[in-house]
Design an enzyme around this catalytic site. Sequence first.
Site, PDB file in Angstrom:
ATOM      1  N   LYS A 136       7.042  -9.001  -4.742  1.00 37.79           N
ATOM      2  CA  LYS A 136       6.606  -8.194  -3.592  1.00 37.79           C
ATOM      3  C   LYS A 136       5.087  -8.219  -3.459  1.00 37.79           C
ATOM      4  O   LYS A 136       4.554  -8.414  -2.366  1.00 37.79           O
ATOM      5  CB  LYS A 136       7.128  -6.762  -3.759  1.00 37.79           C
ATOM      6  CG  LYS A 136       6.714  -5.798  -2.658  1.00 37.79           C
ATOM      7  CD  LYS A 136       7.650  -4.614  -2.561  1.00 37.79           C
ATOM      8  CE  LYS A 136       7.414  -3.521  -3.556  1.00 37.79           C
ATOM      9  NZ  LYS A 136       6.224  -2.678  -3.314  1.00 37.79           N
ATOM     10  N   SER A 137       4.378  -8.008  -4.573  1.00 45.87           N
ATOM     11  CA  SER A 137       2.912  -7.959  -4.508  1.00 45.87           C
ATOM     12  C   SER A 137       2.346  -9.284  -4.000  1.00 45.87           C
ATOM     13  O   SER A 137       1.422  -9.316  -3.180  1.00 45.87           O
ATOM     14  CB  SER A 137       2.344  -7.681  -5.907  1.00 45.87           C
ATOM     15  OG  SER A 137       2.764  -6.434  -6.371  1.00 45.87           O
ATOM     16  N   ARG A 184       0.376 -10.284  -0.337  1.00 43.57           N
ATOM     17  CA  ARG A 184      -0.954 -10.902  -0.379  1.00 43.57           C
ATOM     18  C   ARG A 184      -0.955 -12.265   0.289  1.00 43.57           C
ATOM     19  O   ARG A 184      -1.978 -12.696   0.834  1.00 43.57           O
ATOM     20  CB  ARG A 184      -1.441 -10.967  -1.833  1.00 43.57           C
ATOM     21  CG  ARG A 184      -1.866  -9.561  -2.370  1.00 43.57           C
ATOM     22  CD  ARG A 184      -1.847  -9.511  -3.890  1.00 43.57           C
ATOM     23  NE  ARG A 184      -2.388  -8.292  -4.458  1.00 43.57           N
ATOM     24  CZ  ARG A 184      -1.720  -7.128  -4.583  1.00 43.57           C
ATOM     25  NH1 ARG A 184      -0.470  -7.021  -4.162  1.00 43.57           N
ATOM     26  NH2 ARG A 184      -2.312  -6.080  -5.149  1.00 43.57           N
ATOM     27  N   GLY A 221       2.964   1.364   0.348  1.00 45.39           N
ATOM     28  CA  GLY A 221       1.637   1.789  -0.127  1.00 45.39           C
ATOM     29  C   GLY A 221       0.684   0.610  -0.225  1.00 45.39           C
ATOM     30  O   GLY A 221      -0.509   0.723   0.096  1.00 45.39           O
ATOM     31  N   ARG A 262       1.475  10.154   0.361  1.00 46.94           N
ATOM     32  CA  ARG A 262       0.864   9.491  -0.809  1.00 46.94           C
ATOM     33  C   ARG A 262      -0.664   9.556  -0.726  1.00 46.94           C
ATOM     34  O   ARG A 262      -1.239   9.517   0.357  1.00 46.94           O
ATOM     35  CB  ARG A 262       1.395   8.053  -0.916  1.00 46.94           C
ATOM     36  CG  ARG A 262       2.886   8.085  -1.258  1.00 46.94           C
ATOM     37  CD  ARG A 262       3.499   6.724  -1.361  1.00 46.94           C
ATOM     38  NE  ARG A 262       3.005   5.968  -2.489  1.00 46.94           N
ATOM     39  CZ  ARG A 262       3.327   4.702  -2.721  1.00 46.94           C
ATOM     40  NH1 ARG A 262       4.155   4.076  -1.891  1.00 46.94           N
ATOM     41  NH2 ARG A 262       2.841   4.069  -3.753  1.00 46.94           N
ATOM     42  N   SER A 276      -5.461   0.939 -10.900  1.00 47.21           N
ATOM     43  CA  SER A 276      -4.605   0.729  -9.733  1.00 47.21           C
ATOM     44  C   SER A 276      -5.001  -0.571  -9.048  1.00 47.21           C
ATOM     45  O   SER A 276      -6.133  -0.726  -8.589  1.00 47.21           O
ATOM     46  CB  SER A 276      -4.755   1.896  -8.753  1.00 47.21           C
ATOM     47  OG  SER A 276      -4.345   1.494  -7.457  1.00 47.21           O
ATOM     48  N   GLN A 312      -3.968  -1.454  -6.239  1.00 44.89           N
ATOM     49  CA  GLN A 312      -4.166  -1.205  -4.803  1.00 44.89           C
ATOM     50  C   GLN A 312      -5.580  -0.731  -4.521  1.00 44.89           C
ATOM     51  O   GLN A 312      -6.210  -1.169  -3.552  1.00 44.89           O
ATOM     52  CB  GLN A 312      -3.127  -0.200  -4.302  1.00 44.89           C
ATOM     53  CG  GLN A 312      -1.716  -0.774  -4.391  1.00 44.89           C
ATOM     54  CD  GLN A 312      -0.639   0.180  -3.935  1.00 44.89           C
ATOM     55  OE1 GLN A 312      -0.910   1.317  -3.555  1.00 44.89           O
ATOM     56  NE2 GLN A 312       0.603  -0.276  -3.992  1.00 44.89           N
ATOM     57  N   ASP A 315       5.957   0.017 -12.493  1.00 44.37           N
ATOM     58  CA  ASP A 315       7.117   0.069 -11.589  1.00 44.37           C
ATOM     59  C   ASP A 315       8.444  -0.075 -12.339  1.00 44.37           C
ATOM     60  O   ASP A 315       9.515   0.159 -11.767  1.00 44.37           O
ATOM     61  CB  ASP A 315       7.011  -1.019 -10.505  1.00 44.37           C
ATOM     62  CG  ASP A 315       5.800  -0.786  -9.601  1.00 44.37           C
ATOM     63  OD1 ASP A 315       5.313   0.360  -9.535  1.00 44.37           O
ATOM     64  OD2 ASP A 315       5.334  -1.760  -8.974  1.00 44.37           O
ATOM     65  N   LYS A 329       4.244   7.802  -6.469  1.00 46.14           N
ATOM     66  CA  LYS A 329       4.879   6.587  -5.933  1.00 46.14           C
ATOM     67  C   LYS A 329       5.776   6.983  -4.742  1.00 46.14           C
ATOM     68  O   LYS A 329       5.572   8.039  -4.159  1.00 46.14           O
ATOM     69  CB  LYS A 329       5.652   5.887  -7.048  1.00 46.14           C
ATOM     70  CG  LYS A 329       4.753   5.449  -8.220  1.00 46.14           C
ATOM     71  CD  LYS A 329       3.765   4.381  -7.819  1.00 46.14           C
ATOM     72  CE  LYS A 329       2.934   3.906  -8.997  1.00 46.14           C
ATOM     73  NZ  LYS A 329       1.897   2.953  -8.593  1.00 46.14           N
TER      74      LYS A 329
HETATM   75  O1  SPQ Z   1       3.575  -0.694  -2.211  1.00 45.06           O
HETATM   76  P1  SPQ Z   1       4.059   0.502  -2.939  1.00 45.06           P
HETATM   77  O2  SPQ Z   1       4.912   1.350  -2.051  1.00 45.06           O
HETATM   78  O3  SPQ Z   1       2.957   1.301  -3.592  1.00 45.06           O
HETATM   79  O4  SPQ Z   1       5.020  -0.051  -4.115  1.00 45.06           O
HETATM   80  C1  SPQ Z   1       5.107   0.138  -5.543  1.00 45.06           C
HETATM   81  C2  SPQ Z   1       6.617  -0.146  -5.898  1.00 45.06           C
HETATM   82  O5  SPQ Z   1       7.226   0.562  -6.710  1.00 45.06           O
HETATM   83  O6  SPQ Z   1       7.129  -1.119  -5.364  1.00 45.06           O
HETATM   84  C3  SPQ Z   1       4.678   1.513  -6.041  1.00 45.06           C
HETATM   85  F1  SPQ Z   1       5.320   2.485  -5.543  1.00 45.06           F
HETATM   86  O7  SPQ Z   1       4.386  -0.897  -6.250  1.00 45.06           O
HETATM   87  C4  SPQ Z   1       2.964  -0.969  -6.340  1.00 45.06           C
HETATM   88  C5  SPQ Z   1       2.533  -0.784  -7.787  1.00 45.06           C
HETATM   89  O8  SPQ Z   1       2.993   0.431  -8.332  1.00 45.06           O
HETATM   90  C6  SPQ Z   1       2.539  -2.329  -5.846  1.00 45.06           C
HETATM   91  C7  SPQ Z   1       1.149  -2.704  -6.247  1.00 45.06           C
HETATM   92  C8  SPQ Z   1       0.482  -3.858  -5.609  1.00 45.06           C
HETATM   93  O9  SPQ Z   1       1.159  -4.744  -5.034  1.00 45.06           O
HETATM   94  O10 SPQ Z   1      -0.772  -3.930  -5.684  1.00 45.06           O
HETATM   95  C9  SPQ Z   1       0.468  -2.028  -7.240  1.00 45.06           C
HETATM   96  C10 SPQ Z   1       1.019  -0.844  -7.944  1.00 45.06           C
HETATM   97  O11 SPQ Z   1       0.448   0.332  -7.397  1.00 45.06           O
HETATM   98  P2  SPQ Z   1      -0.953   0.919  -7.913  1.00 45.06           P
HETATM   99  O12 SPQ Z   1      -1.080   2.236  -7.187  1.00 45.06           O
HETATM  100  O13 SPQ Z   1      -0.805   1.093  -9.373  1.00 45.06           O
HETATM  101  O14 SPQ Z   1      -2.001   0.000  -7.539  1.00 45.06           O
END
Ligand code: SPQ
Length: 426
Positions: free
Chosen positions: A19-20, A24, A91, A119, A164, A166, A312, A339
């Site tokens: 997914k990540s 990207r 997110g 969030r 994080s 993100q 996750d 989350k």
């Molecule tokens: O995108 P979203 O909703 O935040 O998804 C989650 C998930 O469980 O699929 C978290 F709820 O994954 C994030 C992950 O926890 C995806 C992510 C990324 O692609 O950069 C990073 C993580 O979040 P964070 O807040 O730790 O940066």
Amino acid sequence: MVIQKHGPLRGELAVPGDKSISHRSVMFGALSEGITEAENFLTGADCLSTISCFRQMGILVEQNGTSVVVHGKGLHGLTRPSGIIDAGNSGTTVRLLSGILAGQPFDSTITGDTSIQKRPMKRVMTPLSQMGASIASVHENGCAPLQIKGSPLHGIHYLSPVASAQVKSCVLLAGLYADAPTSVTEPAISRNHSELMLRYFGADIQCEGTTSTVLPDPRLTGQKVNVPGDISSAAYFIAAALLVPGSEVLLKNVGINPTRDGMLRVVRAMGGDVTLINESTGGAEPCADLLIRSSSLHATTIEGELIPTLIDELPVIAVLAAFAEGTTVIKDAAELKVKESDRIAVMTENLKRMGADVEPTDDGMIIHGGRPLHGATINPHLDHRIAMSFAVAALAADGETKIQDADCVKISYPGFYTDLEGLGTV
Ligand code: SPQ
């Protein structure tokens, strides 16, 4: 979805794309010159939200199943969005896109569904404001909708209070539009897909310890991206195969980036039989096939720098802990509370419904494992990872488990129940 206790899982499976990395590939492809072709793209709702956000800003994205072609327009090619940008449940989309939007020559508003609107977004608003961005929470509650006025940005060195990806990626993406280099230092290393992929697309990014630095105004060029299988999706089959006696499952082509592979380390520490086969380090992201055999598990402690590498996967690791002998302690994981649901509260609530002995803490859970679990009605609070974690618990619990709102898995894994069935379980 009703799931019963089941006999051994057997067979091979290729879980969907990461997914990540899928998010990207669209974002960085849009900011590149020329064509980006992503194969094995995740068609989960979150990544489709990212595609639709970039279409709103004038980017042509062609999607044919898991093949996606992005017609990039370069770093300065986005156009004013047609309306409010809708990130859905994602997110990643809101936070990474906020960094990109902060440096555009147009104003925009970005929001998402009711979960997204709860969030925390201050974590990106704070560093972006330090860079000179004009970003406001419309309801002044630190959450989306976010109103962003495109502004000239300054390079900063940001000491992030949270590990994080993100937050880090948001600041680095804003840094592409800044007047000087931009760095982010984290308390522990979070997933580094943005750094690896931005470099692959032509950005100048240096990483040293827990600091990543990007130089401004690179010329990004479209690339081919082979998205590896998502280790966060593989996690449910790893757990199911470990828990159900007699199981043997081969998971093909799973991403094993060391900033994401904490679950493999934890299940081995719990006595799990996991073998890596066909390891390839050729592309930007390391991959392997994972052979999982059922194992009797014992408790462990999960804390510190390990947490961002499996954040996750903690819901399904909590399920493993409930079946393992002894007391498992999960700490330093307060991020679980912000989350798609409060994953500490929701895991505790539902594990207790199945008869587990679990105590929530401020930053994790204490799970006294080894009690037999029984079927129950599970409320995942519309959180895909909770629904999938309890589908796994159901396979090893006595009786029948009913998962409410089971289709919330479409966020990251639309074919989850079909794939589970394919291994002879549902
Ligand atoms: O995108 P979203 O909703 O935040 O998804 C989650 C998930 O469980 O699929 C978290 F709820 O994954 C994030 C992950 O926890 C995806 C992510 C990324 O692609 O950069 C990073 C993580 O979040 P964070 O807040 O730790 O940066």
